[in-house]
Design a protein around this motif. Structure first.
Motif, short mmCIF file in Angstrom:
data_model
loop_
_atom_site.label_atom_id
_atom_site.label_comp_id
_atom_site.label_asym_id
_atom_site.label_seq_id
_atom_site.Cartn_x
_atom_site.Cartn_y
_atom_site.Cartn_z
N ARG A 94 0.19 9.45 -10.55
CA ARG A 94 -0.91 9.12 -11.45
C ARG A 94 -1.86 10.32 -11.56
NH1 ARG A 94 -5.89 8.14 -11.64
NH2 ARG A 94 -6.22 8.21 -9.41
N ARG A 95 -2.19 10.91 -10.42
CA ARG A 95 -3.06 12.10 -10.43
C ARG A 95 -2.40 13.23 -11.20
NH1 ARG A 95 -3.83 10.82 -4.95
NH2 ARG A 95 -2.45 12.52 -4.39
N ARG A 137 0.84 -1.20 0.00
CA ARG A 137 0.00 0.00 0.00
C ARG A 137 0.87 1.26 0.00
NH1 ARG A 137 -3.57 -0.60 4.47
NH2 ARG A 137 -4.52 -2.17 3.16
N GLU A 183 0.28 6.87 -6.56
CA GLU A 183 -0.98 7.56 -6.79
C GLU A 183 -0.80 9.06 -7.02
OE1 GLU A 183 -4.98 8.33 -7.34
OE2 GLU A 183 -3.85 6.45 -7.45
N GLN A 184 0.11 9.67 -6.29
CA GLN A 184 0.32 11.11 -6.47
C GLN A 184 0.80 11.43 -7.88
OE1 GLN A 184 3.52 12.72 -4.03
NE2 GLN A 184 4.59 10.75 -4.14
N SER A 225 1.75 1.92 -3.48
CA SER A 225 0.56 2.36 -4.20
C SER A 225 0.24 3.82 -3.91
CB SER A 225 -0.63 1.47 -3.82
OG SER A 225 -1.79 1.91 -4.45
N GLU A 226 0.34 4.21 -2.64
CA GLU A 226 0.06 5.60 -2.27
C GLU A 226 1.09 6.55 -2.87
OE1 GLU A 226 -0.07 5.34 1.98
OE2 GLU A 226 -2.08 4.43 1.97
N TRP A 227 2.33 6.13 -2.94
CA TRP A 227 3.38 6.97 -3.52
C TRP A 227 3.14 7.14 -5.02
CZ3 TRP A 227 7.46 6.07 -7.00
CH2 TRP A 227 8.42 7.08 -7.04
N ASN A 254 -2.48 12.42 -14.94
CA ASN A 254 -3.85 12.48 -15.45
C ASN A 254 -4.30 13.93 -15.62
OD1 ASN A 254 -4.34 9.78 -15.74
ND2 ASN A 254 -5.30 9.53 -13.75
#
Length: 101
Positions: free
Chosen positions: A84-85, A74, A81-82, A77-79, A88
């Motif tokens: 990815r945002r 996780r 995610e920033q 994944s959290e690292w 995007n």
């Protein structure tokens, strides 16, 4: 030495070990049978995975069973995610620019 999840997943052999253990417990020998590297090398990889909390070892009789603890991923994944945002948003802005040009 303190190890973290990022260090653990940096090596392709360790990622492959995690994949093997994702759905079932395996002995160290069963894991080693899937690789062309030496048994001591696999033991070293498992030690690193254990030190960062991605694998636990449970002795059962003479065997040592390894089990994945995927919750630790996780953190990765959290690292990710920033970023990815971020990308995007950039790609959405590019799409808007191209559509309005």
């Amino acid at each position: 030495m303190r190890r973290d999840v990022f260090q653990a997943i940096a090596d392709p052999n360790r990622r492959a070990i995690i994949n093997l253990l994702a759905n079932r417990k395996l002995t160290v020998n069963q894991i080693a049978d899937n690789f062309e590297v030496s048994r001591p090398a696999i033991s070293k990889h498992i030690k690193i995975l254990t030190e960062c909390g991605l694998v636990i070892i449970q002795p059962q009789g003479r065997e040592r069973y390894c089990e994945a603890r995927l919750r630790k991923l996780r953190e990765v994944s959290e690292w990710i995610e920033q970023y990815r945002r971020f990308w995007n948003n950039k790609l959405d802005a590019l799409e808007d620019f191209l559509e309005n040009s």
